[in-house]
Design an enzyme around this catalytic site. Structure first.
Site, PDB file in Angstrom:
ATOM      1  N   HIS A   1       0.832  -1.217   0.000  1.00 31.14           N
ATOM      2  CA  HIS A   1       0.000   0.000   0.000  1.00 31.14           C
ATOM      3  C   HIS A   1       0.863   1.262   0.000  1.00 31.14           C
ATOM      4  CE1 HIS A   1      -3.902  -2.060   0.847  1.00 31.14           C
ATOM      5  NE2 HIS A   1      -3.123  -2.944   1.414  1.00 31.14           N
TER       6      HIS A   1
ATOM      7  N   ASN B   1     -10.212  -2.834   2.618  1.00 33.04           N
ATOM      8  CA  ASN B   1      -9.959  -2.795   1.177  1.00 33.04           C
ATOM      9  C   ASN B   1     -11.263  -2.558   0.436  1.00 33.04           C
ATOM     10  OD1 ASN B   1      -7.186  -3.275   1.259  1.00 33.04           O
ATOM     11  ND2 ASN B   1      -7.417  -5.490   1.099  1.00 33.04           N
TER      12      ASN B   1
ATOM     13  N   HIS C   1      -3.932   1.159  11.744  1.00 33.26           N
ATOM     14  CA  HIS C   1      -3.689  -0.136  12.400  1.00 33.26           C
ATOM     15  C   HIS C   1      -5.022  -0.775  12.781  1.00 33.26           C
ATOM     16  CE1 HIS C   1      -2.364  -3.178  15.018  1.00 33.26           C
ATOM     17  NE2 HIS C   1      -2.206  -2.499  16.118  1.00 33.26           N
TER      18      HIS C   1
ATOM     19  N   TYR D   1       1.110  -4.171  12.127  1.00 33.92           N
ATOM     20  CA  TYR D   1       0.964  -2.735  11.824  1.00 33.92           C
ATOM     21  C   TYR D   1       1.764  -1.843  12.775  1.00 33.92           C
ATOM     22  CZ  TYR D   1      -2.438  -3.934   8.263  1.00 33.92           C
ATOM     23  OH  TYR D   1      -3.034  -4.450   7.132  1.00 33.92           O
TER      24      TYR D   1
HETATM   25 FE1  HDD Z   1      -2.438  -4.826   5.467  1.00 33.16          FE
HETATM   26  C1  HDD Z   1      -0.983  -1.782   5.160  1.00 33.16           C
HETATM   27  C2  HDD Z   1      -5.405  -3.539   4.318  1.00 33.16           C
HETATM   28  C3  HDD Z   1      -3.839  -7.967   5.501  1.00 33.16           C
HETATM   29  C4  HDD Z   1       0.315  -6.020   6.950  1.00 33.16           C
HETATM   30  N1  HDD Z   1      -3.064  -3.023   4.842  1.00 33.16           N
HETATM   31  C5  HDD Z   1      -2.306  -1.887   4.797  1.00 33.16           C
HETATM   32  C6  HDD Z   1      -3.109  -0.795   4.321  1.00 33.16           C
HETATM   33  C7  HDD Z   1      -4.355  -1.297   4.087  1.00 33.16           C
HETATM   34  C8  HDD Z   1      -4.323  -2.690   4.418  1.00 33.16           C
HETATM   35  C9  HDD Z   1      -5.543  -0.527   3.555  1.00 33.16           C
HETATM   36  C10 HDD Z   1      -2.627   0.625   4.105  1.00 33.16           C
HETATM   37  C11 HDD Z   1      -2.962   1.488   5.283  1.00 33.16           C
HETATM   38  C12 HDD Z   1      -2.566   2.908   4.994  1.00 33.16           C
HETATM   39  O1  HDD Z   1      -3.222   3.538   4.151  1.00 33.16           O
HETATM   40  O2  HDD Z   1      -1.587   3.372   5.580  1.00 33.16           O
HETATM   41  N2  HDD Z   1      -4.229  -5.609   4.929  1.00 33.16           N
HETATM   42  C13 HDD Z   1      -5.345  -4.898   4.589  1.00 33.16           C
HETATM   43  C14 HDD Z   1      -6.481  -5.790   4.540  1.00 33.16           C
HETATM   44  C15 HDD Z   1      -6.037  -7.028   4.855  1.00 33.16           C
HETATM   45  C16 HDD Z   1      -4.621  -6.913   5.119  1.00 33.16           C
HETATM   46  C17 HDD Z   1      -7.891  -5.358   4.211  1.00 33.16           C
HETATM   47  C18 HDD Z   1      -6.798  -8.302   4.972  1.00 33.16           C
HETATM   48  C19 HDD Z   1      -8.015  -8.380   5.369  1.00 33.16           C
HETATM   49  N3  HDD Z   1      -1.855  -6.648   6.063  1.00 33.16           N
HETATM   50  C20 HDD Z   1      -2.594  -7.812   6.028  1.00 33.16           C
HETATM   51  C21 HDD Z   1      -1.856  -8.867   6.676  1.00 33.16           C
HETATM   52  C22 HDD Z   1      -0.683  -8.325   7.109  1.00 33.16           C
HETATM   53  C23 HDD Z   1      -0.697  -6.937   6.708  1.00 33.16           C
HETATM   54  C24 HDD Z   1      -2.352 -10.295   6.860  1.00 33.16           C
HETATM   55  C25 HDD Z   1       0.457  -8.939   7.860  1.00 33.16           C
HETATM   56  C26 HDD Z   1       0.360  -9.862   8.745  1.00 33.16           C
HETATM   57  N4  HDD Z   1      -0.617  -4.050   5.877  1.00 33.16           N
HETATM   58  C27 HDD Z   1       0.347  -4.723   6.548  1.00 33.16           C
HETATM   59  C28 HDD Z   1       1.527  -3.844   6.891  1.00 33.16           C
HETATM   60  C29 HDD Z   1       1.113  -2.477   6.305  1.00 33.16           C
HETATM   61  C30 HDD Z   1      -0.235  -2.769   5.707  1.00 33.16           C
HETATM   62  C31 HDD Z   1       2.838  -4.400   6.506  1.00 33.16           C
HETATM   63  C32 HDD Z   1       2.100  -1.808   5.367  1.00 33.16           C
HETATM   64  C33 HDD Z   1       2.185  -0.364   5.787  1.00 33.16           C
HETATM   65  C34 HDD Z   1       1.393  -0.274   6.977  1.00 33.16           C
HETATM   66  O3  HDD Z   1       0.925  -1.514   7.325  1.00 33.16           O
HETATM   67  O4  HDD Z   1       1.174   0.729   7.605  1.00 33.16           O
HETATM   68  O5  HDD Z   1       1.711  -3.778   8.259  1.00 33.16           O
END
Ligand code: HDD
Length: 678
Positions: free
Chosen positions: A75, A148, A339, A362
């Site tokens: 993202h 999402n 988060h 997060y």
């Molecule tokens: Fe995630 C970012 C949505 C599963 C780990 N995720 C991130 C963002 C969104 C989502 C919208 C961007 C937030 C922003 O605008 O700053 N992610 C989802 C959805 C998931 C999902 C809807 C499943 C239902 N994500 C998911 C899993 C993991 C992560 C299973 C890890 C175990 N996601 C992350 C992250 C991020 C992230 C690595 C990257 C940057 C951040 O968090 O801030 O932690």
């Protein structure tokens, strides 16, 4: 106790104290020294070398050298805006959450849209899932709904998330392709992890190439809990429904816009908020009673499953309006730290194994990406008071007074003090858990094809056609014939016709495998059943020197009244004269714009249109026609439509009276696409 809270946008007020206006001010260093020369470094003689002593030069360069922070691991490309949320009526029956009690309360929100795979510089119209992440600055702390635009996910257990992302990101040996799923490693992961089957149908559908951020749905995806003041808990899924309806681009358009305007979505959001066209979404909830947890054919904790709306209706409980662009994208949109673990009293987690892993990831990523004290940055601060014994760390902003930084204490009368649940403290819902420690997935998570079939059954013929084309495009870019074959076989588990049609495009036969027997469909899943409005849709108006000014003015005024946004396009930028000699501003020239940027065209033309104009207008019309868009024309333009063989075709409207034309053309614009041209 909480301090008094007013009903204004408290977040905007809070942010104001951090805003710096540099206009009309003397230039200084970060230490406040007024600078007399910012163009020449301090040198030994005017031909150098530069002196180490030049503290102004050193400060400027050293700061510049550190301007970038790590982009989000997923993202990375995103765009945000501020707004408010209001509940329609108290949800006291379901939840204690303070922001869901009082319809007169305006809770500040910040919403960040994003795309998953691309890096910070990716094209915005790439085929990708869009992030829909909302931070509610509630009186009782921040609640983040990090969702999402698709209600389900690829995988069931978050331990697989790094694998999924490694597979979708550019392949590591050559770092190709950027922001695309159309490559070997992605489809290798999918075919090796068949729980992703349903999600691939969603991402091959038009939902992943939205027309606008303002026209996407949002989903919390996971099953959460709502807990009321009597301690009763129910399972809940959150939905955001756009009031402008759900609309998409065509794949051909999406690819072209990537070149013509890689910032297409942020430009659209920014311009509309600046123009006062505030986008709105209704918050919907689906609720399942605790005692019904096992009464479904799917496991309600499995994030690869949705709750069909026909089975569990969506109740609309409130509305979010985005009404303010950020002042600074880095300070706000880039540094915002969302988060799914940020919950408030009245909302709680479930054992969904995908959610459980996110709860770790997060905070961990924010500390790495933004720093230990990320919650103290202006955009992340709650609007309610924060008091605790956490101290120090890199770049600490808050100055905590006093010598006591521990609990329990007697020197500060044991403050800050804990707050019992009955007085507003957060208390975890005491759900019952039992079982052996095992690395396993419940058998109730095993069915990967029934809901994929439900989705397929729910699509209109046009949507099915697009899905078949999308799979064929993606697999056509996969080099491994084995992976192509595995995917065609996976599709055969869902629907034989789908698998055969995709297979035909790749000269492959699907294997003989058991096909899902689901016959139901869910009308809520088809984008065709959305709202059709004209609001903010763009009409490209093609004019040439000496065009009929009066008639054009009359038509455009009516179109504007009907919510449409005309954009004057001509041969040259600058000004153009109509038949009365009046000057009009040209908004875009054929050189600077493209038909893919408009929802429809109005060909005005001119009595003596020049050959270059006719040539370009012809290209604009053909492309718009092939993209199924409405085309209107003045009587002068009709000749060109006839020559192209499209006069009188569906969605092609000719102007013989400004009044009637505006009405019919507006209806055509609302319809948006004329699929019967297929
Ligand atoms: Fe995630 C970012 C949505 C599963 C780990 N995720 C991130 C963002 C969104 C989502 C919208 C961007 C937030 C922003 O605008 O700053 N992610 C989802 C959805 C998931 C999902 C809807 C499943 C239902 N994500 C998911 C899993 C993991 C992560 C299973 C890890 C175990 N996601 C992350 C992250 C991020 C992230 C690595 C990257 C940057 C951040 O968090 O801030 O932690």
């Amino acid at each position: 106790m909480n301090e008094p809270f007013n009903n204004e946008n408290k977040k905007t007020e809070q942010l104001k104290s951090f805003i710096r206006d540099n206009t009309g001010k003397p230039l200084t260093s970060n230490e406040g020294i007024k600078i007399s020369d910012d163009e020449n470094s301090l040198k030994a003689g005017d031909r150098g070398p530069t002196l180490l002593e030049d503290f102004l030069f050193r400060e400027k360069l050293a700061h510049f050298d550190r301007e970038r922070i790590p982009e989000r691991v997923v993202h990375a490309r995103g765009y945000g805006a501020h707004g408010i949320f209001q509940v329609y009526e108290s949800q006291e029956e379901l939840t204690m959450a303070h922001f869901l009690q009082d319809p007169s309360l305006k809770t500040p929100v910040f919403l960040r849209f994003s795309q998953v795979a691309g890096s910070r510089g990716a094209n915005e119209t790439d085929r990708d899932v869009r992030g829909f992440a909302t931070k509610f600055y509630t009186e009782e702390g921040n609640f983040d709904l990090v969702g999402n635009n698709i209600p389900i996910f690829f995988i069931q257990d978050s331990i697989k998330f790094p694998d999924l992302i490694h597979a979708v990101k550019p392949e590591p040996d050559n770092e190709i392709p950027q922001g695309q799923t159309a490559h070997d490693t992605f489809w290798d992961f999918i075919t090796s992890n068949q729980e992703s089957a349903a999600m691939t149908l969603w991402i091959m559908s038009d939902r992943t190439i939205p027309r606008s951020f303002r026209m996407i749905e949002g989903f919390g995806v996971h099953t959460f809990r709502l807990v009321n003041k009597h301690g009763k808990s129910r399972f809940v899924k959150f939905h955001w429904k756009p009031l402008l309806g759900l609309h998409s681009l065509l794949w051909d358009e999406a690819q072209k816009i990537g070149g013509v305007d890689p910032d297409f979505h942020r430009r659209d959001l920014w311009e509309n908020i600046e123009a006062g066209n505030y986008p709105e979404w209704e918050l919907g909830i689906q609720v399942i009673e605790e005692e019904d947890e096992y009464n479904f054919t799917f496991d309600i904790l499995d994030a690869t499953k949705l709750w069909p709306e026909e089975l569990v209706p969506v109740r609309k409980i409130g509305k979010m309006t985005l009404n303010r662009n950020v002042d600074n994208v880095f300070a706000e949109t880039e540094q915002v730290a969302l988060h799914p673990g940020n919950i408030v009293r009245g909302i709680d987690f479930t054992n969904d194994p995908l959610l459980q892993g996110r709860l770790f990831s997060y905070t961990d990523t924010q500390i790495y990406r933004v720093g230990t004290n990320f919650q103290q940055l202006p955009i992340n601060r709650p609007v309610c008071p924060v008091h605790n014994n956490q101290r120090d760390g890199n770049a600490r902003y808050v100055i905590d007074q006093g010598k006591v930084a521990y609990h329990n204490n007697s020197l500060a009368n044991n403050t800050p003090y804990t707050v019992p649940g009955t007085k507003g403290g957060f208390v975890t819902y005491p759900s019952l858990v039992h079982g052996y420690k095992v690395r396993a997935t419940a058998p109730s998570f095993d069915d990967h094809f029934s809901q994929a079939k439900l989705f397929w059954n729910s699509m209109s013929p046009v949507e099915k056609h697009h899905i078949i084309d999308a799979y064929s495009f993606e697999l056509g870019k996969v080099n491994s014939i084995e992976i192509r074959q595995k995917l065609v076989n996976m599709l055969a588990h869902i629907d034989r016709v789908l698998a055969t049609r995709v297979g035909e495009n790749l000269t492959l036969q699907p294997a003989e495998v058991p096909e899902s027997t689901v016959t139901e469909s869910s009308p809520a899943l088809s984008m065709m059943n959305t709202r059709y409005l004209t609001n903010t849709l763009k009409v490209g108006v093609l004019v040439d020197e000496g065009f009929a000014g009066e008639e054009t003015r009359e038509v455009l005024e009516m179109l504007i009244k009907n919510g449409l946004k005309p954009v004057i396009i001509s041969v040259r930028n600058g000004m153009i004269r109509d038949d009365k000699g009046d000057q009009w501003v040209v908004n875009a020239s054929f050189l600077t714009t493209s038909p893919v940027l408009y929802d429809g065209l109005y060909l005005v033309g001119s009595e003596n249109a020049d050959p270059y104009f006719i040539n370009r207008a012809r290209a604009f019309i053909v492309e718009s026609y092939n993209h199924f868009k409405p085309i209107g024309s003045s009587p002068l333009g009709e000749k060109l439509l006839q020559e192209l063989g499209i006069a009188g075709k569906p969605g092609v409207v000719t102007n013989h009276s400004a009044n009637v034309f505006s009405k019919v053309f507006t209806e055509a614009m609302a319809k948006q696409r004329f699929w019967d041209r297929y």
